[in-house]
Design a protein around this motif. Sequence first.
Motif, PDB file in Angstrom:
ATOM      1  N   LEU A  20       0.828  -1.214   0.000  1.00  0.00           N
ATOM      2  CA  LEU A  20       0.000   0.000   0.000  1.00  0.00           C
ATOM      3  C   LEU A  20       0.862   1.264   0.000  1.00  0.00           C
ATOM      4  CD1 LEU A  20      -2.898  -1.024   2.388  1.00  0.00           C
ATOM      5  CD2 LEU A  20      -2.999  -0.603  -0.066  1.00  0.00           C
ATOM      6  N   ILE A  21       2.008   1.201   0.709  1.00  0.00           N
ATOM      7  CA  ILE A  21       2.889   2.373   0.726  1.00  0.00           C
ATOM      8  C   ILE A  21       3.560   2.537  -0.645  1.00  0.00           C
ATOM      9  CG2 ILE A  21       4.964   3.353   1.775  1.00  0.00           C
ATOM     10  CD1 ILE A  21       4.263   1.739   4.299  1.00  0.00           C
ATOM     11  N   PHE A  22       3.909   1.371  -1.197  1.00  0.00           N
ATOM     12  CA  PHE A  22       4.664   1.318  -2.448  1.00  0.00           C
ATOM     13  C   PHE A  22       3.950   2.010  -3.598  1.00  0.00           C
ATOM     14  CE2 PHE A  22       8.399  -1.342  -2.507  1.00  0.00           C
ATOM     15  CZ  PHE A  22       8.838  -1.228  -3.817  1.00  0.00           C
ATOM     16  N   ILE A  23       2.667   1.687  -3.754  1.00  0.00           N
ATOM     17  CA  ILE A  23       1.948   2.155  -4.950  1.00  0.00           C
ATOM     18  C   ILE A  23       1.932   3.683  -5.044  1.00  0.00           C
ATOM     19  CG2 ILE A  23      -0.290   2.149  -6.132  1.00  0.00           C
ATOM     20  CD1 ILE A  23      -0.617  -0.745  -5.169  1.00  0.00           C
ATOM     21  N   PRO A  24       1.501   4.410  -3.975  1.00  0.00           N
ATOM     22  CA  PRO A  24       1.527   5.881  -4.089  1.00  0.00           C
ATOM     23  C   PRO A  24       2.946   6.441  -4.290  1.00  0.00           C
ATOM     24  CG  PRO A  24       0.653   5.186  -1.961  1.00  0.00           C
ATOM     25  CD  PRO A  24       0.908   3.950  -2.722  1.00  0.00           C
ATOM     26  N   LYS A  28       4.294   8.915  -7.062  1.00  0.00           N
ATOM     27  CA  LYS A  28       4.874  10.214  -6.757  1.00  0.00           C
ATOM     28  C   LYS A  28       6.173  10.421  -7.535  1.00  0.00           C
ATOM     29  CE  LYS A  28       6.728  13.080  -3.141  1.00  0.00           C
ATOM     30  NZ  LYS A  28       7.476  13.070  -1.905  1.00  0.00           N
ATOM     31  N   TYR A  29       7.004   9.363  -7.606  1.00  0.00           N
ATOM     32  CA  TYR A  29       8.314   9.531  -8.251  1.00  0.00           C
ATOM     33  C   TYR A  29       8.292   9.187  -9.734  1.00  0.00           C
ATOM     34  CZ  TYR A  29      10.290  10.546  -3.784  1.00  0.00           C
ATOM     35  OH  TYR A  29      10.577  11.151  -2.591  1.00  0.00           O
ATOM     36  N   GLY A  30       7.086   9.041 -10.276  1.00  0.00           N
ATOM     37  CA  GLY A  30       6.983   8.844 -11.718  1.00  0.00           C
ATOM     38  C   GLY A  30       7.548   7.521 -12.177  1.00  0.00           C
ATOM     39  N   VAL A  31       7.552   6.491 -11.284  1.00  0.00           N
ATOM     40  CA  VAL A  31       7.986   5.167 -11.731  1.00  0.00           C
ATOM     41  C   VAL A  31       6.826   4.555 -12.488  1.00  0.00           C
ATOM     42  CG1 VAL A  31       8.759   2.895 -11.001  1.00  0.00           C
ATOM     43  CG2 VAL A  31       9.485   4.922  -9.752  1.00  0.00           C
ATOM     44  N   GLN A  32       7.060   4.215 -13.776  1.00  0.00           N
ATOM     45  CA  GLN A  32       5.919   3.760 -14.560  1.00  0.00           C
ATOM     46  C   GLN A  32       5.651   2.279 -14.418  1.00  0.00           C
ATOM     47  OE1 GLN A  32       7.324   6.263 -18.074  1.00  0.00           O
ATOM     48  NE2 GLN A  32       5.246   5.744 -18.560  1.00  0.00           N
ATOM     49  N   THR A  33       6.624   1.563 -13.923  1.00  0.00           N
ATOM     50  CA  THR A  33       6.387   0.133 -13.762  1.00  0.00           C
ATOM     51  C   THR A  33       7.283  -0.336 -12.630  1.00  0.00           C
ATOM     52  OG1 THR A  33       6.596  -2.005 -14.797  1.00  0.00           O
ATOM     53  CG2 THR A  33       8.150  -0.356 -15.495  1.00  0.00           C
ATOM     54  N   ARG A 105       0.635   5.355 -17.146  1.00  0.00           N
ATOM     55  CA  ARG A 105       0.756   6.489 -18.064  1.00  0.00           C
ATOM     56  C   ARG A 105       2.043   7.267 -17.799  1.00  0.00           C
ATOM     57  NH1 ARG A 105      -4.058  10.216 -17.445  1.00  0.00           N
ATOM     58  NH2 ARG A 105      -2.536  10.901 -15.908  1.00  0.00           N
ATOM     59  N   LEU A 106       2.423   8.109 -18.744  1.00  0.00           N
ATOM     60  CA  LEU A 106       3.588   8.975 -18.529  1.00  0.00           C
ATOM     61  C   LEU A 106       3.318   9.902 -17.349  1.00  0.00           C
ATOM     62  CD1 LEU A 106       4.774  10.319 -21.984  1.00  0.00           C
ATOM     63  CD2 LEU A 106       6.006   8.876 -20.414  1.00  0.00           C
ATOM     64  N   PRO A 107       4.284  10.090 -16.473  1.00  0.00           N
ATOM     65  CA  PRO A 107       4.088  11.069 -15.392  1.00  0.00           C
ATOM     66  C   PRO A 107       4.043  12.483 -15.984  1.00  0.00           C
ATOM     67  CG  PRO A 107       6.253  10.016 -15.263  1.00  0.00           C
ATOM     68  CD  PRO A 107       5.551   9.398 -16.424  1.00  0.00           C
ATOM     69  N   ARG A 108       3.405  13.403 -15.257  1.00  0.00           N
ATOM     70  CA  ARG A 108       3.262  14.755 -15.805  1.00  0.00           C
ATOM     71  C   ARG A 108       4.592  15.488 -15.827  1.00  0.00           C
ATOM     72  NH1 ARG A 108      -0.800  14.405 -12.554  1.00  0.00           N
ATOM     73  NH2 ARG A 108      -2.868  13.939 -13.400  1.00  0.00           N
ATOM     74  N   GLN A 109       5.376  15.326 -14.750  1.00  0.00           N
ATOM     75  CA  GLN A 109       6.674  15.999 -14.801  1.00  0.00           C
ATOM     76  C   GLN A 109       7.777  14.998 -14.499  1.00  0.00           C
ATOM     77  OE1 GLN A 109       5.003  18.441 -11.882  1.00  0.00           O
ATOM     78  NE2 GLN A 109       6.769  18.242 -10.544  1.00  0.00           N
TER      79      GLN A 109
END
Length: 1442
Positions: A20-24, A28-33, A105-109
Motif C-alpha cells: 500500500l505504501i509502495f503504490i503511491p 509520486k516519483y513517476g515510476v511507470q512500472t 501512463r507517462l508522469p506529468r513531470q
Amino acid sequence: MGDITPMDEFCGSTFWIMLLIFIPLNRKYGVQTSGCQFLFWLFLVIFSIPRCRTEARMHQERSDIINSQKATPHDFSWETYQFCSFFIFFTLSVLMLILNCFADRLPRQTKYKRGPKEIPELSASFLSRITYSWFDKMALKGYRNPLEEKDLWDLRPQDSCKEVMPTFAYYWNKNVRKNYRRMANAQETKAQFSNGKVSFENPQKNGKKKGMASIMPPIYKSFGGIFLFGSFFKLITDILTFAQPQVLSLIIGYVEDYQTNPQPEWKGIMYSILLFVLASAQTFILAQYFHRMFIVGLRIRTALINCIYRKALRISNAARKSSTVGEIVNLMAVDAQRFMDLTTYLNMLWSAPLQIALALYFLWQQLGPSVLAGLAVMIIMIPLNGFIASRIKTYQIRQMKYKDERVKLMNEVLSGIKVLKLYAWEPSFEKQVLDIRDKEIATLRATAYLNASTSFLWSCAPFLVSLVTFATYVLIDENNVLDAKKTFVSLSLFNILRFPLTMLPMLITNLVQTQVSVQRINKFLNSEELDPDNVQHDPSKPHPMSIENGHFSWGDEDELTLKNINMEVRKHNLVAIVGTVGSGKSSVIQAFLGEMEKISGTVNTVGKMAYVPQQAWIQNATVRDNILFGKTYDRKRYNQVIDACALRTDIEILSAGDRTEIGEKGINLSGGQKQRISLARAVYSNADIYLLDDPLSAVDSHVGKHIFEEVLGPKGMLAKKTRVLVTHGITFLPQADNIYVMKMGEITESGTYSELLRNRGAFADFLMQHLQEGEAEAEEIDQIKRQLSQTDPSLIAPFEKAILLARTESLSDSISVTSADSLMGGSLRRRNKRQDSYDSTASAASLKKQQELEGKLIETEKSQTGGVDFSVYKHYIKSVGIFLSVATLVLNFVFQAFQIGSNLWLTQWSNDKEVEHNTDKRNMYLGVYGAFGFGQVTSSFLSTLALSLGCIYSAEYLHNTLVRFVMRWPMELFDITPIGRVVNRFSKDVDTCDTTLPLNLRVAISQLFAVLATIVVISISTPIFLAVIVPIAFIYYFAQRFYVATSRQLMRLESVSRSPIYSHFGETVTGVSTIRAYTVEERFIEESDSKVDKNQVCKYPSLIANRWLAVRLEMVGNLIILFASLFAVLGGQTNPGLVGLSVSYALQVTQTLNWLVRMSSDIETNIVSVERIKEYGETKQEAAWELESDKQHPKNWPEGGRVEFKDFQVRYREGLDLVLRGVTFNITGGEKVGIVGRTGAGKSSLTLALFRIIEAAGGKIMIDGIDIATMGLHMLRSRLTIIPQDPVLFSGSLRSNLDPFEVKTDDEIWKALELSHLKAFAKSLTAGLNHEISEGGENLSVGQRQLVCLARALLRKTKVLVLDEATAAVDLETDDLIQKTIRSEFKECTVLTIAHRLNTIMDSDKVIVLDKGQITEFASPTELLGDPKSAFYSMAKDANLV
C-alpha cells in the motif's frame, strides 16, 4: 488448512502494508512500472494455485456430504465463506497481475525533458523490459528496410555526457588531490559543476608527485553502483546454474526406477518443467546482468573519451611532441574501447572461482575424494597458462607498438601523397609501411602459436579432468561403480566447470590488454600541461602586452629558443616583428600565447585575444562557420569583415557561397584563401589583442596592401586594437608604431621606423637588401625618401643607388597568381580594380558545375546497407587459402566425432552391469575412453592452429593489397576522400582482420559443430525429438534473421558515427594553439560531447539488440531442454545412460546457441571490414608505374630537355569543364620559361599535366620527342624535378627526407645542403644528417622546410625543373639565395616557373601568358614589353612600372 501462526499473520500484513505504501510512492516519483509489485503478484498467484485445488476439493467433499442421504445436518457456512472469499481474492490477484503486465501512463513531470523520439524503454512495463519486447518495433523496422539515423531513438538522459561527466570529474579530481601532495598553503578545490561545465584538475601542478593519478579509482567510484547491482544478478544466475544438475539427477533416478518401481508420472513431468523454469529464470536474469554491464561499459567509454579530449586541449607542447596525433587518437579509438569490452567479463574474477568451488563441492558428493585428482590437473594447468599469457602480453605490446608506427606512417604518407607522387617516391614509403607490417605479422604469428597452445590446454583440460577423476574413482576402490546417475551428473558438473576455466585465461589476457591501455591512458592524462602561469593577466600593468627578461624554450630545458626578450606593446599600437628565417619571430607570438615553456621572466597580457597562425588552421566546416568560429552571425559586421579581408570574390566563385564546405585541413582552398579566412576569423572575433603571425605571406602584394589598409593599418578595422604583426614584407613597416628586429632568438634592436634607419644597424641592411629585390612600388619609394630626408639625409645617396639598381634589374609584379593546389583549378584572389575586366568567367562557370552539390566536397562515407555479399566471404576464404579453410572444418568435425564417441562410450560403460565384477573389462573401458580423449586433444590443437595461421595469411594479404591500391590511387580520389577515412581502413579495419575476425571464426566454427553434435546426440536417445527440431529451428532462424539485419545496420551506423569523434579530435589536436588563443575550449568540448552522444545513440540500440536476441534464443534453447527431458520422461525410455547424455547435452545447448548467433552476427559485422578493404582494393587506379617499354627509352632521358605541348587539353575530374583548352607551344632544351596568368587561368594545371597527376583529355606532351603518355609514371616523374608550393616533410631522418631510396653518397647530400644554404644548420645539429624530423616537419621553420625542398631538387638534378613559386614563406634574404642557386645550378636545364612575382621571370628566355586555359602570348619578355597592346605589358603597367 493447518494452523496459522501469529508470525505468518505478521509477515502477511507487513507485505500488504508495504504494498500500500509502495503504490503511491511509485506514482509520486513517476515510476511507470515496478518489478517488485509484478513479482509480488506473480508469486502470490502461483503459490495460491495449490490452495485453489485444495479449496475446490474440500468444496466437492462438502457438497458430497450434503447431498448424501445419511447426512447429519452440518453447518458449513464458515467454510463456504472461506471458499468464496478465497476465490474472490484469487480472481482479484490474477487481475492485479494482468494489470501489472502493463506500464502506467507517462508522469506529468519528470527529471529529464522528454522528446518525441524518446526511447520506449523508459515507459515500458516490467514484463516488456525483462523480455525486451519494447525493442520489437526497431527489430521489425530494421528487418523490413535498412535502418537509418532518423529511425533511432534519443539517448537515455542518464547515459549522456552531461550526466556522466560531472560524477567522473568529481572523483578524478579527488583522486588527483589524494595522489599529489599539496603545497602547504594549497586550498581544497571542489570540482563539481560550474554552470554545467566540467573541469578536470591538472595532476602536474599540485606539488610533489606521489605517483601517477590513475583512472581506475574514479571509475570504480563513479560507476561502481550499477556494476555491483549487476554483479548481484550474476550471483543469482551462478546459483541457478548448479540447481540444474540436481534436477538432472532426479530425472535419471526417475528413469532408473521406471522398470523396478515406477514413480507417478506427474513427478517426471514436474521435473522437466522445473528444469525449464530454472533455465528460463537464468535467461532473464542473465540478460539484465549483461544489460547493466554494457551500460557501465558505455559510460566508462564516454567518461574516458571526454577525459582524454579535455586533456588534449591542455597538454603542453613538450608532452605533445612525445606522442603523435595518431597515437593520441588511438587512445580514444582503441584503449577506451577496451574498457567496454572488459566490463562484461570483469565479474568473472569472483564468479569463476565461485563456480569452480560449487562445482567441486557437488562433485565431491557424487565421487568423493577422487575429485581431488581432477582438481590437481586443473591446478597444474594454471601456471602453464599464466606463463603463456605473459608471453602473449609481451607480443601484444609489441604488436600495438608496430601498429601505432604503421598508422602514423600511413597518416603522413596520405597527408603528403601529392608530393610523393610528384617525386615518384611511393615505392620507398610503401616499402617502409610493409616492413613495419612484416614485423607486426611476425608478432601475430607468434601469438597464434601461443593461442593454439592455450586452446589446446583448455580443450584437453575438461577431458583430462573427467578422465583422471573417473579413473581414480574406479581404481581406488573395487566397490566404486560408475552408474548413469553418477556419470552424467558429474559430466554436467564438469561442463559447468569448463566455462569458468575457459573464461579465466581469456579474462586474464583481456585484463592484461586493458592494463596496457590503462597505463597508456594514465601516462597521457598525467602528462605535463601548459602552465597557466606562463602568462599573467595583471590589469594594473601600464601596457596591455609585455614581456620582461623572458627566456623561453620549447620544453627542452637545455635549448633556449628565445633569450633576454624585453618587449612592450602599448594600447592601440601596431608593433611589427621582423627578422630572417628561424630567428624566432613566431616563437615570440607563441610566448605571448603561453604556448612556450617559460624558463624565467614575466609575460603579461590583458584582454581578449585573437590569433592568426602562420599556417592557417581551417576546420572541416563551411566557410561561414570557419569565420564565425562560434560567434553569433551579425550580417553587417560579417560583410564588412569579408570585404576587408578581400574574400568577397572568392566566396562568389564558390558553389554554395559561404555555405560551401571546406575539406579536411582546407584541402580545397589555396594557401592565400586559407590565410585570409583565418584572418577574417580573427577580425570577426572582435578581440582586444591581435597576434598576427605573418598573415600576409600567402597573399599577393595587391591583396596584401588592401588587407593592410582595410584591416591592420591605422585606418583599418583593427585600428583601435592592440596588434602584434610578424612580417617579411617591409612595405607596411613605416606605418608600424614600433618595430622589433629579431636575430638568433634575441631582439637586436627596436624602435620606430625612423629610429631604426638612423641606427644604420641590422634593420637598415635588411631594408636595402629588400629594395634591391625591386619589390617596392613607386609611391612607397617616394614615401621612404620623404621619411629619409626627415630623419637622416646622408642615407639618401646609397638609397637612390639601390633603387636604380632595382629598376634596371626587374619590374615589380602585380599579377595575382597562385597554384591550383586545389580542386578549384586555381585559387581565387581578390584582384585590383583595374584587373577585374580580366576576370576569368570560364573558371567560375566550371566551378559552378564542378560543385553542383551545393558545396559538398567530401563524399559522405557510405555505410553499406543490406547483407554482406557472398563475394566478400569468398574473397576472405580465398585469401585464407583453400587448404587451410578445408583443414579447419575437417579437423573440427573430427574433434566433435571424438567427443561424441567418448560420451557414447561412457554411456555404454555406465549401463554395463558386468563391470562391477570384471576388472579387465573395466580397464578396457578406461583405455578406450583415454584414447578418445587423446584424439580430441590433437584434433582441437591442429584445428585452432590451421585457422589462426590461415587468418594471418589473409590479414597479411588484405593489408598489402590495401596499401598497394591506395598508393596507386589517382590524385582526384585523395581530394574527395578525407584522410581520416582512409586511415580508419588502415587502423580499425586492418586490426579487425588481424585480431577480431580470427577469434570470432574460431568460436563460431567450434560452436556450430557443437550444436550439430547436440542435435545428433539427443536424436540418438529420443528419436521423436527430431519432430520438434524443425519448428524450433524455424523460430531460431527468424530470430536470427531479424536480429542480424537490424544489428548489422546499427553496427554500420555506429561505425560511421564514430569517425567524426576521431576526426574532430584529430582536428582539435592540430589546431590546439588556435583554440586556446581564442579560449573556445568549452565550445569544442561541447562539440566533442555531442559527437560522442550521437555515437551512443547508435551504440545503445545495438547492445539492446544483442540482449533482445539472447532472450529469444535462450528461450529456444530452454524449449530444447524441456522437450529433451519431457520425451525422456514420457517416452518410456529405459536406458538411463542415454537419457542422462541427452539431457546433459541439452543443458549446454542454450549457451552454445547463444554464442553461435552472437559470433555469426559478429562475423557478419566484422567481415564488413574485409568488405571495406576489398572496396578500396577495387577503386580506380592511376596508370602503371613501370612499363616494359620504358626499357627501350635512353637511360638518361631527357637529355635535351625539349618540351612540346601539342593541342593539349585537360580537366580535373570526369564531368568537369576543361581547364586547358588546346595548348600548343615549344620549349627548346635549356630554356628558362616563365608562366603567368590570372587566377584560374590554368598555370598549375600545366605543371600537374606535365607530371601526369591529371591525365590528358586530348592532345599530347612530348619531352625530347617521346610522348609522356606512353611511359610508366615513375619513369616520367623520376626524370623531372619540381619544387612544390607547400613544402612537405616526413618524419624520419633529414637524410631520408632528401634521399628516401638511399642511393646518394654523404658527400652528394652535403653538397646539396651547402647549395641550399642548410649546411650551417645541419652542421649545428648534434645528429647531423640523422637529425630526426618530427611529423610534418614541425621542428623546422617554414622557411627551412622550403630549403629542404630545394635541396631535394638539387640532389635529383634532372634536365627539366618545374618551379611552383613557393617563396611566400621565405624572407627576402633566403628568397634571394634560392633564386641565385637555381640560376647557377640549373643553368643547363629547362626551367618552367609559375610566377608570383614578375621579377623572378624577367630574365627568363620566354614568357607564356595563359588566359582561360589558352595561351594568349608566348615570346621573350623584352619583345612583349615592346608591344603596348600585349597582356604582359598591361600587367606591368598595372604595377605602375611602364
